[in-house]
Design a protein around this motif. Structure first.
Motif, PDB file in Angstrom:
ATOM      1  N   GLY A 170       0.816  -1.210   0.000  1.00 45.42           N
ATOM      2  CA  GLY A 170       0.000   0.000   0.000  1.00 45.42           C
ATOM      3  C   GLY A 170       0.846   1.254   0.000  1.00 45.42           C
ATOM      4  O   GLY A 170       2.083   1.201   0.062  1.00 45.42           O
ATOM      5  N   VAL A 171       0.183   2.390  -0.045  1.00 45.47           N
ATOM      6  CA  VAL A 171       0.847   3.681  -0.219  1.00 45.47           C
ATOM      7  C   VAL A 171       1.162   4.320   1.125  1.00 45.47           C
ATOM      8  O   VAL A 171       0.345   4.304   2.050  1.00 45.47           O
ATOM      9  CB  VAL A 171      -0.035   4.625  -1.055  1.00 45.47           C
ATOM     10  CG1 VAL A 171       0.568   6.020  -1.138  1.00 45.47           C
ATOM     11  CG2 VAL A 171      -0.240   4.050  -2.451  1.00 45.47           C
ATOM     12  N   SER A 172       2.361   4.896   1.209  1.00 49.83           N
ATOM     13  CA  SER A 172       2.801   5.641   2.391  1.00 49.83           C
ATOM     14  C   SER A 172       3.508   6.903   1.915  1.00 49.83           C
ATOM     15  O   SER A 172       4.104   6.912   0.832  1.00 49.83           O
ATOM     16  CB  SER A 172       3.770   4.793   3.220  1.00 49.83           C
ATOM     17  OG  SER A 172       4.459   5.577   4.182  1.00 49.83           O
ATOM     18  N   PRO A 173       3.480   7.982   2.715  1.00 54.11           N
ATOM     19  CA  PRO A 173       4.273   9.159   2.353  1.00 54.11           C
ATOM     20  C   PRO A 173       5.761   8.833   2.183  1.00 54.11           C
ATOM     21  O   PRO A 173       6.434   9.419   1.341  1.00 54.11           O
ATOM     22  CB  PRO A 173       4.050  10.107   3.541  1.00 54.11           C
ATOM     23  CG  PRO A 173       2.725   9.703   4.091  1.00 54.11           C
ATOM     24  CD  PRO A 173       2.664   8.215   3.921  1.00 54.11           C
ATOM     25  N   ARG A 174       6.276   7.872   3.005  1.00 52.35           N
ATOM     26  CA  ARG A 174       7.632   7.362   2.812  1.00 52.35           C
ATOM     27  C   ARG A 174       7.477   5.995   2.168  1.00 52.35           C
ATOM     28  O   ARG A 174       7.449   4.967   2.816  1.00 52.35           O
ATOM     29  CB  ARG A 174       8.347   7.247   4.154  1.00 52.35           C
ATOM     30  CG  ARG A 174       9.868   7.126   4.035  1.00 52.35           C
ATOM     31  CD  ARG A 174      10.361   5.685   4.061  1.00 52.35           C
ATOM     32  NE  ARG A 174      10.940   5.313   2.795  1.00 52.35           N
ATOM     33  CZ  ARG A 174      11.690   4.238   2.614  1.00 52.35           C
ATOM     34  NH1 ARG A 174      11.959   3.428   3.604  1.00 52.35           N
ATOM     35  NH2 ARG A 174      12.157   3.952   1.423  1.00 52.35           N
ATOM     36  N   MET A 175       7.331   6.038   0.858  1.00 46.78           N
ATOM     37  CA  MET A 175       6.956   4.853   0.099  1.00 46.78           C
ATOM     38  C   MET A 175       8.071   3.814   0.080  1.00 46.78           C
ATOM     39  O   MET A 175       9.244   4.144   0.272  1.00 46.78           O
ATOM     40  CB  MET A 175       6.595   5.262  -1.326  1.00 46.78           C
ATOM     41  CG  MET A 175       5.947   4.183  -2.160  1.00 46.78           C
ATOM     42  SD  MET A 175       4.472   3.509  -1.360  1.00 46.78           S
ATOM     43  CE  MET A 175       3.856   2.445  -2.641  1.00 46.78           C
ATOM     44  N   ARG A 176       7.667   2.554  -0.140  1.00 48.59           N
ATOM     45  CA  ARG A 176       8.619   1.491  -0.456  1.00 48.59           C
ATOM     46  C   ARG A 176       8.148   0.764  -1.707  1.00 48.59           C
ATOM     47  O   ARG A 176       6.995   0.336  -1.785  1.00 48.59           O
ATOM     48  CB  ARG A 176       8.774   0.512   0.706  1.00 48.59           C
ATOM     49  CG  ARG A 176       9.655   1.053   1.823  1.00 48.59           C
ATOM     50  CD  ARG A 176       9.946   0.019   2.871  1.00 48.59           C
ATOM     51  NE  ARG A 176      10.680  -1.128   2.324  1.00 48.59           N
ATOM     52  CZ  ARG A 176      10.990  -2.206   3.047  1.00 48.59           C
ATOM     53  NH1 ARG A 176      10.616  -2.277   4.317  1.00 48.59           N
ATOM     54  NH2 ARG A 176      11.662  -3.202   2.496  1.00 48.59           N
ATOM     55  N   LEU A 177       9.065   0.651  -2.654  1.00 49.41           N
ATOM     56  CA  LEU A 177       8.784  -0.072  -3.894  1.00 49.41           C
ATOM     57  C   LEU A 177       9.620  -1.342  -3.991  1.00 49.41           C
ATOM     58  O   LEU A 177       9.773  -1.909  -5.067  1.00 49.41           O
ATOM     59  CB  LEU A 177       9.039   0.834  -5.108  1.00 49.41           C
ATOM     60  CG  LEU A 177       8.073   2.016  -5.249  1.00 49.41           C
ATOM     61  CD1 LEU A 177       8.502   2.922  -6.399  1.00 49.41           C
ATOM     62  CD2 LEU A 177       6.636   1.535  -5.446  1.00 49.41           C
ATOM     63  N   SER A 237      -2.046   6.632  -7.066  1.00 46.80           N
ATOM     64  CA  SER A 237      -1.018   7.568  -6.605  1.00 46.80           C
ATOM     65  C   SER A 237      -0.069   7.927  -7.738  1.00 46.80           C
ATOM     66  O   SER A 237       0.331   9.088  -7.898  1.00 46.80           O
ATOM     67  CB  SER A 237      -0.247   6.956  -5.430  1.00 46.80           C
ATOM     68  OG  SER A 237       0.689   7.866  -4.913  1.00 46.80           O
ATOM     69  N   TYR A 238       0.278   6.938  -8.557  1.00 47.78           N
ATOM     70  CA  TYR A 238       1.145   7.199  -9.710  1.00 47.78           C
ATOM     71  C   TYR A 238       0.433   8.074 -10.735  1.00 47.78           C
ATOM     72  O   TYR A 238       1.003   9.030 -11.277  1.00 47.78           O
ATOM     73  CB  TYR A 238       1.581   5.879 -10.344  1.00 47.78           C
ATOM     74  CG  TYR A 238       2.581   6.051 -11.468  1.00 47.78           C
ATOM     75  CD1 TYR A 238       3.951   6.113 -11.201  1.00 47.78           C
ATOM     76  CD2 TYR A 238       2.155   6.150 -12.791  1.00 47.78           C
ATOM     77  CE1 TYR A 238       4.868   6.280 -12.230  1.00 47.78           C
ATOM     78  CE2 TYR A 238       3.073   6.319 -13.824  1.00 47.78           C
ATOM     79  CZ  TYR A 238       4.428   6.380 -13.530  1.00 47.78           C
ATOM     80  OH  TYR A 238       5.337   6.560 -14.546  1.00 47.78           O
ATOM     81  N   GLN A 239      -0.832   7.774 -10.991  1.00 44.99           N
ATOM     82  CA  GLN A 239      -1.579   8.537 -11.997  1.00 44.99           C
ATOM     83  C   GLN A 239      -1.805   9.976 -11.558  1.00 44.99           C
ATOM     84  O   GLN A 239      -1.881  10.880 -12.403  1.00 44.99           O
ATOM     85  CB  GLN A 239      -2.904   7.831 -12.289  1.00 44.99           C
ATOM     86  CG  GLN A 239      -2.725   6.514 -13.039  1.00 44.99           C
ATOM     87  CD  GLN A 239      -4.009   5.732 -13.223  1.00 44.99           C
ATOM     88  OE1 GLN A 239      -4.988   5.941 -12.481  1.00 44.99           O
ATOM     89  NE2 GLN A 239      -4.038   4.819 -14.183  1.00 44.99           N
ATOM     90  N   ARG A 240      -1.878  10.209 -10.246  1.00 44.53           N
ATOM     91  CA  ARG A 240      -2.006  11.581  -9.727  1.00 44.53           C
ATOM     92  C   ARG A 240      -0.674  12.311  -9.706  1.00 44.53           C
ATOM     93  O   ARG A 240      -0.601  13.477  -9.338  1.00 44.53           O
ATOM     94  CB  ARG A 240      -2.566  11.557  -8.300  1.00 44.53           C
ATOM     95  CG  ARG A 240      -4.005  11.160  -8.155  1.00 44.53           C
ATOM     96  CD  ARG A 240      -4.519  11.515  -6.761  1.00 44.53           C
ATOM     97  NE  ARG A 240      -3.670  10.958  -5.715  1.00 44.53           N
ATOM     98  CZ  ARG A 240      -3.878   9.776  -5.124  1.00 44.53           C
ATOM     99  NH1 ARG A 240      -4.909   9.024  -5.504  1.00 44.53           N
ATOM    100  NH2 ARG A 240      -3.059   9.340  -4.186  1.00 44.53           N
ATOM    101  N   ARG A 241       0.409  11.596 -10.032  1.00 46.29           N
ATOM    102  CA  ARG A 241       1.778  12.119  -9.981  1.00 46.29           C
ATOM    103  C   ARG A 241       2.262  12.356  -8.554  1.00 46.29           C
ATOM    104  O   ARG A 241       3.216  13.106  -8.323  1.00 46.29           O
ATOM    105  CB  ARG A 241       1.917  13.408 -10.818  1.00 46.29           C
ATOM    106  CG  ARG A 241       1.602  13.219 -12.288  1.00 46.29           C
ATOM    107  CD  ARG A 241       1.789  14.527 -13.063  1.00 46.29           C
ATOM    108  NE  ARG A 241       1.470  14.346 -14.463  1.00 46.29           N
ATOM    109  CZ  ARG A 241       2.336  13.933 -15.390  1.00 46.29           C
ATOM    110  NH1 ARG A 241       3.584  13.653 -15.024  1.00 46.29           N
ATOM    111  NH2 ARG A 241       1.963  13.796 -16.648  1.00 46.29           N
ATOM    112  N   ASP A 242       1.608  11.717  -7.591  1.00 41.28           N
ATOM    113  CA  ASP A 242       2.095  11.775  -6.210  1.00 41.28           C
ATOM    114  C   ASP A 242       3.252  10.809  -6.012  1.00 41.28           C
ATOM    115  O   ASP A 242       4.039  10.957  -5.072  1.00 41.28           O
ATOM    116  CB  ASP A 242       0.969  11.397  -5.228  1.00 41.28           C
ATOM    117  CG  ASP A 242      -0.148  12.416  -5.211  1.00 41.28           C
ATOM    118  OD1 ASP A 242       0.115  13.588  -5.570  1.00 41.28           O
ATOM    119  OD2 ASP A 242      -1.279  12.051  -4.859  1.00 41.28           O
ATOM    120  N   LEU A 243       3.362   9.798  -6.855  1.00 37.43           N
ATOM    121  CA  LEU A 243       4.352   8.741  -6.711  1.00 37.43           C
ATOM    122  C   LEU A 243       5.121   8.573  -8.004  1.00 37.43           C
ATOM    123  O   LEU A 243       4.532   8.547  -9.093  1.00 37.43           O
ATOM    124  CB  LEU A 243       3.657   7.416  -6.356  1.00 37.43           C
ATOM    125  CG  LEU A 243       4.518   6.155  -6.303  1.00 37.43           C
ATOM    126  CD1 LEU A 243       5.576   6.268  -5.210  1.00 37.43           C
ATOM    127  CD2 LEU A 243       3.642   4.922  -6.075  1.00 37.43           C
TER     128      LEU A 243
END
Length: 313
Positions: free
Chosen positions: A167-174, A288-294
């Motif tokens: 899931g999504v976090s402000p401090r993301m992990r991919l 999140s990617y589509q919003r350009r947040d990620l």
């Protein structure tokens, strides 16, 4: 309550801390901030940048409970510098537990890992099975658990063995399976699956944050608890992603033998109920990617970022 959260700026901490503030707690967020600091400003939040190995015990003054998330996260990062991993993930935990007990703190919640079981052949991995950790990361978690349980007569000790978080976090992990495979689909139009038949337990990041809050609210729920509510083959995760974002799935051989199904009946019986799923996590990463947040950046991959830090040191 006034809470100390270590590792508060990490992947889980960056979701947990805002939830704690929303529920009325006061938080001292302690983190070395290797990966940045994404916590929101709040009147009840104090952010302290520091190394848990050299923890200032004066920060324990007035603390009611500790949520200890700080560690060198995942197997590859733990193997990068085993000495550092043992110092941060085991020795520092022992010191923090001892200092907490001396300070009279009565609540200690510890983030262990479902990986402490090692390779299991049992259909359901329960908390009662023998721990046979493989990597430095797994071993430090096991040792830290045993140290903390030795303080159970002095404070309420609650240990969580989370599955792989998604899931999504402000401090993301991919670099965790669901997030990583989703990003591959988005950016490459192809998911590469190694092996694919290995089973992995999963938990949504919002649910693991909610679980820590559940434990805060239920001091009678003590001991060790698995936390993983969807046991899925890696190829099944890829197929779920492909159903949401069209992509090719390439399956290649793997030398990773780890495959196990975590049983979380114990925490469910205690009254906790998960609210989100792997499908929710996939949808949220895509959105999140589509919003350009990620974006697909090195800082969201722990090993890459730590190697970059080592090169620049």
């Amino acid at each position: 309550m006034r809470l100390l959260v270590t590792g508060a700026c990490g992947y889980k901490g960056s979701v947990l801390v805002p939830k704690l503030l929303e529920t009325g707690h006061t938080v001292v967020a302690y983190d070395i901030q290797w990966f940045g600091q994404f916590l929101p400003e709040h009147e009840n939040l104090t952010v302290v940048q520091g190394d848990v190995r050299f923890f200032d015990t004066s920060l324990l003054n007035g603390i009611d409970a500790i949520i200890h998330l700080a560690s060198v996260a995942n197997d590859p990062c733990g193997d990068l510098d085993p000495k550092l991993t043992w110092e941060i993930s085991a020795l520092a935990t022992m010191q923090l537990a001892d200092n907490a007990a001396r300070a009279g703190i009565k609540r200690f919640i510890y983030a262990s890992s479902g990986s402490v079981y090692g390779i299991k052949e049992e259909e359901q991995v329960t908390e009662d099975l023998e721990l046979l950790p493989i990597s430095e990361y797994n071993k430090t978690k096991m040792v830290a658990e045993r140290v903390l349980l030795s303080y159970a007569d002095q404070m309420c000790v609650q240990i969580v063995r989370p599955a792989t978080v998604c899931g999504v976090s402000p401090r993301m992990r991919l670099d965790v399976s669901v997030n990583m495979l989703t990003m591959q689909a988005i950016t490459n139009g192809k998911i590469t699956v190694f092996g694919g038949q290995q089973v992995r337990p999963n938990i949504h990041i919002d649910d693991i944050a909610r679980l820590y809050i559940f434990l805060l609210d239920n001091p009678n729920v003590t001991g060790v608890y698995n936390a993983g509510f969807e046991n899925l083959k890696i190829v099944e995760i890829a197929e779920r992603i492909a159903a949401k974002i069209p992509c090719e799935i390439e399956v290649t051989p793997s030398n990773d033998p780890r495959s196990y199904r975590v049983n979380s009946d114990r925490i469910l019986a205690a009254g906790f109920k998960p609210e989100k799923s792997v499908d929710d996590a996939i949808t949220e990463v895509i959105a999140s990617y589509q919003r350009r947040d990620l974006r697909d950046e090195d800082r969201w991959y722990n090993l890459r970022w730590m190697e970059n830090m080592a090169k620049s040191a």
